[in-house]
Design a protein around this motif. Structure first.
Motif, PDB file in Angstrom:
ATOM      1  N   MET A   1       4.047  20.028  -7.838  1.00 50.15           N
ATOM      2  CA  MET A   1       4.496  21.248  -7.254  1.00 50.15           C
ATOM      3  C   MET A   1       4.823  22.378  -8.229  1.00 50.15           C
ATOM      4  O   MET A   1       4.542  23.462  -8.298  1.00 50.15           O
ATOM      5  N   GLU A   2       5.575  22.039  -9.377  1.00 45.69           N
ATOM      6  CA  GLU A   2       5.552  22.881 -10.689  1.00 45.69           C
ATOM      7  C   GLU A   2       4.398  23.145 -11.294  1.00 45.69           C
ATOM      8  O   GLU A   2       4.288  24.314 -11.568  1.00 45.69           O
ATOM      9  N   THR A   3       3.432  22.232 -11.242  1.00 41.76           N
ATOM     10  CA  THR A   3       2.255  22.667 -11.917  1.00 41.76           C
ATOM     11  C   THR A   3       1.435  23.556 -11.012  1.00 41.76           C
ATOM     12  O   THR A   3       0.659  24.831 -11.589  1.00 41.76           O
ATOM     13  N   LEU A   4       1.504  23.509  -9.508  1.00 40.12           N
ATOM     14  CA  LEU A   4       0.831  24.491  -8.942  1.00 40.12           C
ATOM     15  C   LEU A   4       1.747  25.612  -8.590  1.00 40.12           C
ATOM     16  O   LEU A   4       1.546  26.633  -8.051  1.00 40.12           O
ATOM     17  N   GLU A   5       2.952  25.809  -9.036  1.00 46.48           N
ATOM     18  CA  GLU A   5       3.909  26.961  -8.873  1.00 46.48           C
ATOM     19  C   GLU A   5       4.218  27.266  -7.290  1.00 46.48           C
ATOM     20  O   GLU A   5       4.232  28.347  -6.966  1.00 46.48           O
ATOM     21  N   LEU A   6       4.358  26.170  -6.804  1.00 49.04           N
ATOM     22  CA  LEU A   6       4.932  25.944  -5.329  1.00 49.04           C
ATOM     23  C   LEU A   6       6.165  25.748  -5.119  1.00 49.04           C
ATOM     24  O   LEU A   6       6.802  25.251  -5.881  1.00 49.04           O
TER      25      LEU A   6
ATOM     26  N   TRP B   1       5.452  14.171  -7.130  1.00 51.52           N
ATOM     27  CA  TRP B   1       5.449  15.368  -6.384  1.00 51.52           C
ATOM     28  C   TRP B   1       6.085  16.435  -7.078  1.00 51.52           C
ATOM     29  O   TRP B   1       5.422  17.603  -7.070  1.00 51.52           O
ATOM     30  N   ARG B   2       7.010  16.231  -7.355  1.00 50.25           N
ATOM     31  CA  ARG B   2       7.965  17.369  -8.234  1.00 50.25           C
ATOM     32  C   ARG B   2       6.888  17.993  -9.274  1.00 50.25           C
ATOM     33  O   ARG B   2       6.741  19.253  -9.575  1.00 50.25           O
ATOM     34  N   GLU B   3       6.519  17.210  -9.971  1.00 49.88           N
ATOM     35  CA  GLU B   3       5.521  17.509 -11.268  1.00 49.88           C
ATOM     36  C   GLU B   3       4.394  18.350 -10.712  1.00 49.88           C
ATOM     37  O   GLU B   3       4.048  19.519 -11.449  1.00 49.88           O
TER      38      GLU B   3
END
Lengths: 320, 320, 320, 320
Positions: A315-320, A311-313
């Motif tokens: 969110m980082e990818t989506l810049e959220l 999930w953390r990865e």
């Protein structure tokens, strides 16, 4: 960096003889019927400096952007029809992972890198490699000593890689230790090799075989190799080694190679940057989350089916 | 060497936990429909000792002599008809370099070897490999220190390899130096890694990232890896690394593997020893010389068309 | 499909002798210390039927889910600690493309497929392969004749693949033609091979060499091979050949292999389905579009920086 | 054969457009800093005719004899010091199987060969390959029809290969049959592909997808590919495929490639012919026999430890 600047900075570590040999190759010019690429011709034979004593040096190349197109079409003539069409086809091939045409371009490099970097580097089996032999040659007195700002603590986020940089004073003490150890190791290496006979009361050297004496040298010693790889496999290498998760000391070699690739096959380079280096892979679960987010749903990790790490990865990818 | 003896000698370098893990695997037994080889089952999981702290340890295998025959025949049943026929076919395949059936057997080893040996070892690209990572793990304090009788001078015959053994006193001094350097290197490695905070006036450790701290370690440090290779490529490896020209420190690993191969696929082993390890390759010119010699002619190097080096090698081969 | 059903359907194309050979192997049971997987033991040696006469038949395997973990940890014991931890590590390895531990499992298959399928299949170079030789053997009279519902028109969407299915009557005429051609081709093949001598006014056969006579056979003739590949490379194969863009006639082989993989290494299979088969790769531009969509922006192809083709593919991926 | 003659004979099978494309490439000339080889420049892009419609066509190359030397020395300058030294080093490398420097030269060919030859050819996995796709393209109406003198009976010596040539009348009848079958197959292929709509009472074509229609074509149809391989692996290919045991129809391709290699890297070619193509490998038992024969002993098969087959092969090698 201009070529002249390049040449200057890179020449620093070379002997006069080596500089003269490179200069002689730079001045060589012959007519050929082969496809060529002006961008990489400009770089040929020049050592691009990496780390404190290392380099990436283009020794030879085969093919250009047109060669990719030519192979994809199994054509009788040159690949290039119109530059625009070629770019489109190259993008299509990259996007749909039609990888064999990219194997039709080949690059040969002369690399100088610390042994511990070379050990990672040599894990890429789809390359041809010729390394200096410590059985046959006496190895040069050149060790990698990092810059203070490259000395970092073990990361606390995961179990691999670096975290914050060492305080300056601490860094200087580490460097002192590395330098002393390197100097002592090479001194001992020379003692072990020394073939002088006892004379005038002097004890004489050990004359130990080179293949044995080298075992006392640390892995920050520089080694050199010729390395030849096709463009498809080079892209695979770069996607792993120019990545932020790669160790800094190999990433700088990958960065220098990226610069070579950009000069050599600009269309393939552009496609690679868009579809590989800058791309993001979503798992089946990650894709489902994205689809829900786009529909305006609120999604939490708990109902995503993903682990906290995933999930953390995401969110980082989506810049959220 | 009996298995019990084997186990005893090999266990010396292992922790209690590692011995227990190996023991648990040794006691494992399950029914399988797969082809098996009793000889190698006997060796499974046992560390065969090599050098002072290294080993070759069979972790898994696929196939037996029959599997070679089965693949060569693309058969529906087991390869084995009669042992005598199988031996004949395997010899035929080896003699005529029909290599693909030998690829149908696979061996997985756990290896522990010094880094400078691992660097030669990893040049064989047709193997799968998983090595302990110095970015992720703290490496063990184990260094290769040769026996006195293995310390030899640089050869004077060609430019690679060893000649006569060092005098005993000289050898002891070399070993002293190697041991001291190893001890100091590991001490420094620990200092660099030390994450202790400054406390009670003590300065605290550097806490350097593992991927950096390791650069100070010499190449006689032991590393470990899982290594998987098919029988054809293993034979190729062995023909180079069990050869008299290979460095002693890798040859002993090849010798241990030869022992494994003999227990695993005895028919293929026998064919390999006859047609590869013990074979001699004559060049076109060398063959012409042999034909003349058999006819009773007197041949000299000068009228052989061969260089002095080639001529010497041929005379050695023919034991003339 | 139950194993009994499986066995029955698959046996149809086999001779009595072949059935007996398979049965003998199925009944074989030996104790082994090796890691095993109950799921794939169940399938061992059974021909899984594919197309009208083809099959995928597991001949041997090495390793299980635990072997992946064991190699990743370079461990002395079995890989498996707790099933939950193993699953987590396997997912992590798959997600971060740490591919070498997956190379530690190996699968050996006996495949029967039409030549035109085998030609695509053999493009995967990271496998070992032993095919029946038309120089040595007389090839069997078995041709692939599609089902009517598998006969489709050339697609009009792109320049490769199939579109709508042929009308039934048209399909029957096509099948008639294929069957006649196959029958005639095999008849001619036999005439060319016929070694009978002229006798009683009969002209006798041509007795043509097998390596020549075969050239008259069409590419829908079935061929057979042993094929051995490691799990990492098998996953790569499956990601390309079980994909919707692959030709139907090879996809069905990939589907049968997926079933084998699921029975063999269920944890790795699950990770593969989530992170590869069901995954979506977004280009740098595609990722930027997704980020804007999630923020609630309205994005059109015209201001996306993507080509119409890329845009269409992205919208399909996002199900928009 | 002069280049003009070559060009003429080879052009026969090409369209005007293809000839013009080749001509345009032949006239291309650019300055390069890269190493080049005048001998192969002369051949670049020309189709060297093989069989009735096939060819071997050099599309690109990397390196020359000097590049082998340069890599072996991991040098900063050109490999070539003195031609004599280079020749000696290249021979040494070949004799002692130091193969990696030979990997530093690369050759790219455009090949046109019958499918059944391409199937053998593609077994060499260490090459890059891009073949015309029958899913995407309509394949050309070109079939391999042997010359009468190339039609031979199955050999009676071993179980593979050809024996005596067919009588002329028989040969003509075989060729008639092959030609008719080829013509019919292509006619049916066109019917299957025909996308014409029913009109004026005409039934219209089947419009079958290309990937399906092709299954009716025989394996003597010509296919085309780009094929790229390094010099070491090319030598391995040639040692197998230019050998007398290889099928004639692939040997002629290997022979054309040998001619290319001779023009490209004459020193490496010479070393290859002496140490590989013309060399003889003696088994351990064979070597013992040779040593006894040289000593003047009389040796019979019965007391040689060799099988009758091995003995016969040895006597042939020794020309006894």
């Amino acid at each position: 960096m201009a070529v002249s600047e390049l040449a200057r900075s890179a020449e620093s570590g070379l002997t006069d003889e080596q500089r003269a040999e490179i200069q002689a190759l730079r001045e060589r010019s012959a007519a050929t019927r082969r496809a060529g690429s002006p961008g990489i011709e400009e770089l040929l034979y020049l050592p691009l400096p990496v780390l404190d004593h290392g380099f990436v040096r283009v020794v030879d190349y085969m093919g250009d952007d047109g060669a990719i197109v030519q192979a994809a079409r199994v054509s009788y003539g040159a690949g290039t029809k119109r530059k625009r069409d070629d770019a489109g086809l190259i993008k299509y091939l990259m996007r749909h992972r039609h990888t064999t045409p990219f194997e039709m371009c080949e690059l040969k490099l002369h690399l100088k890198m610390p042994i511990f970097v070379a050990r990672q580097h040599c894990r890429h089996r789809a390359a041809s490699l010729n390394e200096i032999s410590g059985r046959y040659s006496i190895l040069d007195r050149e060790f990698y000593i990092p810059r203070p700002e490259d000395l970092a603590k073990q990361t606390t986020v995961n179990r691999q890689g670096r975290g914050e940089v060492l305080e300056h004073e601490q860094a200087l003490r580490v460097l002192e230790l590395l330098k002393e150890d390197a100097a002592r190791a090479y001194e001992h290496y020379e003692q072990l090799l020394d073939e002088s006979r006892p004379e005038n009361g002097e004890p004489g050297g050990f004359g130990l075989a080179r293949e044995l004496a080298r075992m006392d040298l640390p892995v920050n010693l520089y080694t050199q190799m010729y390395w030849k790889i096709d463009l498809h496999n080079l892209f695979h290498y770069l996607s792993l080694r120019a990545d932020a998760h790669a160790q800094y000391e190999i990433r700088v070699y990958a960065d220098a190679m990226l610069r070579v690739v950009k000069a050599w096959v600009p269309l393939a380079y552009e496609a690679f940057m868009d579809y590989r280096m800058g791309a993001a892979e979503l798992s089946a679960k990650g894709l489902a989350v994205v689809q829900r987010l786009i529909r305006g749903e609120k999604v939490e990790q708990a109902d995503s089916g993903m682990s906290p790490g995933e999930w953390r990865e995401l969110m980082e990818t989506l810049e959220l």
